[in-house]
Design an enzyme around this catalytic site. Structure first.
Site, PDB file in Angstrom:
ATOM      1  N   GLY A  15     -10.075   9.049  11.200  1.00  0.00           N
ATOM      2  CA  GLY A  15      -9.270   8.197  12.410  1.00  0.00           C
ATOM      3  C   GLY A  15      -8.579   9.367  13.234  1.00  0.00           C
ATOM      4  N   LYS A  75     -10.166   8.544   0.057  1.00  0.00           N
ATOM      5  CA  LYS A  75     -10.118   8.065   1.476  1.00  0.00           C
ATOM      6  C   LYS A  75     -11.558   7.313   1.716  1.00  0.00           C
ATOM      7  CE  LYS A  75      -9.157   9.241   5.947  1.00  0.00           C
ATOM      8  NZ  LYS A  75      -8.347   8.066   6.342  1.00  0.00           N
ATOM      9  N   GLY A 106       0.819  -1.364  -0.243  1.00  0.00           N
ATOM     10  CA  GLY A 106       0.085  -0.199   0.015  1.00  0.00           C
ATOM     11  C   GLY A 106       0.928   1.205   0.060  1.00  0.00           C
ATOM     12  N   ARG A 107       0.240   2.440  -0.273  1.00  0.00           N
ATOM     13  CA  ARG A 107       0.999   3.691  -0.209  1.00  0.00           C
ATOM     14  C   ARG A 107       1.590   4.073   0.979  1.00  0.00           C
ATOM     15  NH1 ARG A 107      -3.234   7.931  -2.507  1.00  0.00           N
ATOM     16  NH2 ARG A 107      -4.430   7.399  -0.836  1.00  0.00           N
ATOM     17  N   ASN A 143      -2.637   8.587  13.916  1.00  0.00           N
ATOM     18  CA  ASN A 143      -1.736   9.366  12.979  1.00  0.00           C
ATOM     19  C   ASN A 143      -0.230   9.129  13.436  1.00  0.00           C
ATOM     20  OD1 ASN A 143      -0.533  11.532  11.621  1.00  0.00           O
ATOM     21  ND2 ASN A 143      -2.553  12.198  10.870  1.00  0.00           N
ATOM     22  N   THR A 170      -6.653   2.428  11.511  1.00  0.00           N
ATOM     23  CA  THR A 170      -7.645   2.802  12.196  1.00  0.00           C
ATOM     24  C   THR A 170      -8.880   2.455  11.939  1.00  0.00           C
ATOM     25  OG1 THR A 170      -8.194   4.654  10.492  1.00  0.00           O
ATOM     26  CG2 THR A 170      -6.714   5.178  12.208  1.00  0.00           C
ATOM     27  N   HIS A 209      -9.257  15.432   3.220  1.00  0.00           N
ATOM     28  CA  HIS A 209      -8.367  14.351   2.682  1.00  0.00           C
ATOM     29  C   HIS A 209      -8.800  14.269   1.068  1.00  0.00           C
ATOM     30  CE1 HIS A 209      -7.804  13.150   7.047  1.00  0.00           C
ATOM     31  NE2 HIS A 209      -6.696  12.719   6.500  1.00  0.00           N
ATOM     32  N   HIS A 210      -7.884  13.458   0.607  1.00  0.00           N
ATOM     33  CA  HIS A 210      -8.101  12.989  -0.979  1.00  0.00           C
ATOM     34  C   HIS A 210      -9.457  12.402  -1.092  1.00  0.00           C
ATOM     35  CE1 HIS A 210      -7.115   8.748   0.132  1.00  0.00           C
ATOM     36  NE2 HIS A 210      -6.087   9.345   0.825  1.00  0.00           N
TER      37      HIS A 210
END
Length: 272
Positions: free
Chosen positions: A171, A165, A15-16, A129, A105, A161-162
C-alpha cells in the site's frame, strides 16, 4: 488511567501491528488504553489487554463489539482489515465525539467511500504507512517528480517486505506512485506498470514502474528511483523495527484529537 490522558482503543489488537500499538499506548505517559477489539474467532477474545501486551493485568478484556471497545475512547486506532474498517467507520461516526486513525490498506471503492462518509461527521486520518519518515519521503517524492519531468526521467518504485505479506505492491508503494503521478498531473492508473513481458517490454515515456520483493523477515523498504540517460536520483526509506509504525500511529492519535471532521493524512501530522 489519567483523566487528562488521551483515551485510545485499538481494533485488530491481537495482530502484530495492533499489539505493538497497544503496547506503546500503555507505555506512554499521555495516553491510556481503554479498549481493544478482536474478531469473534480470535483466540484472544476475552483476554486481558495488559497481559496480551506483556504489561501486566489491566482488567480490560478484548471484545468483539466496537461500541464496547470504543465506549471510553477519544481516538480509535484501526489495525484491522478492509472489511472491518469499512464496517466500523460509520458505527464510530454514529457514536460521536471520537476520532478514527486507520492504517489499513487495500480498501476498494465502496470501502473507501465508507471512510469518506464517516469523515463528514468525525475526524478520520487514513495512512498507508504510519512512519513519519515515509511521510517525509512522500513529500520529497512529490517535489522530485514535479522537477524531474517525464520527458527526461523515468520513475521506478521498488519495495521489499517479509515473505508473509499478502499484497504486492505494498500500500505504501502504491501511495508513493500516486504521489508521483499527481505531481506530474496524471492518474496513476494511466501510467502504472506492474508487470512487464519477458520480451518486447519497451518502456513508454512517463510510465511509473513497480517492483516487489518478498522474503525473510524484511520489515519494510521503499525506494523511488528517478533515472535519466545521464544521472539518477533516489529517495528511499528503510524500517528496521515495527516500533516506528506504532509510534507514528500514536503521533497521529495525539494530533487528531479535537480536530474538525474531515479526512486527514500523515502529511498533516508531519506539518509544514
Amino acid at each position: 488511567m489519567s483523566g487528562s490522558s488521551i483515551h485510545i482503543a485499538v481494533t485488530g489488537i491481537s495482530g502484530r501491528l495492533g499489539r505493538a500499538i497497544a503496547t506503546e499506548v500503555i507505555r506512554a505517559n499521555d495516553l491510556s488504553l481503554v479498549g481493544g477489539m478482536v474478531s469473534s474467532d480470535s483466540p484472544n477474545l476475552g483476554a486481558d489487554l495488559g497481559e496480551m501486551c506483556a504489561a501486566g493485568f489491566m482488567g480490560i478484556d478484548a471484545v468483539v463489539s466496537l461500541e464496547q471497545a470504543a465506549d471510553q475512547a477519544d481516538v480509535l486506532i484501526d489495525a484491522s482489515l478492509p472489511k472491518v474498517t469499512s464496517a466500523i467507520a460509520p458505527r464510530l461516526a454514529s457514536m460521536g465525539h471520537r476520532a478514527l486513525v486507520t492504517g489499513v490498506t487495500g480498501l476498494d471503492d465502496e470501502q473507501q467511500a465508507a471512510l469518506h462518509q464517516a469523515a463528514e461527521v468525525i475526524p478520520v486520518l487514513q495512512a498507508s504507512n504510519f512512519s513519519l519518515g515515509v511521510a517525509l519521503v512522500e513529500r520529497l517524492l512529490a517535489q522530485a517528480a514535479k522537477a524531474l519531468t517525464a520527458e527526461h526521467f523515468d520513475i521506478e518504485i521498488i519495495e521489499a517486505h517479509h515473505k508473509r505479506k499478502a499484497d504486492a505492491p505494498s500500500g505504501t508503494a502504491l501511495s508513493l506512485g500516486e504521489t508521483a503521478a499527481n505531481a506530474r498531473g496524471v492518474a496513476l492508473e494511466d501510467v502504472a506498470q506492474f508487470n512487464r513481458p519477458r520480451h518486447d517490454g519497451h518502456r513508454p515515456m512517463g510510465a511509473i514502474g513497480f517492483s516487489a520483493i518478498r522474503g525473510g523477515g524484511v520489515v519494510g523498504e521503499h525506494e523511488a528511483r528517478f533515472l535519466s540517460a545521464f544521472e539518477e536520483v533516489s529517495i528511499s526509506h528503510k524500517a528496521y523495527d515495527r516500533f516506528i509504525f506504532a509510534q507514528g500511529a500514536l503521533e497521529a492519535a495525539r494530533w487528531i484529537k479535537g480536530k474538525a471532521p474531515g479526512l486527514y493524512s500523515m502529511q498533516d501530522v508531519l506539518g509544514e
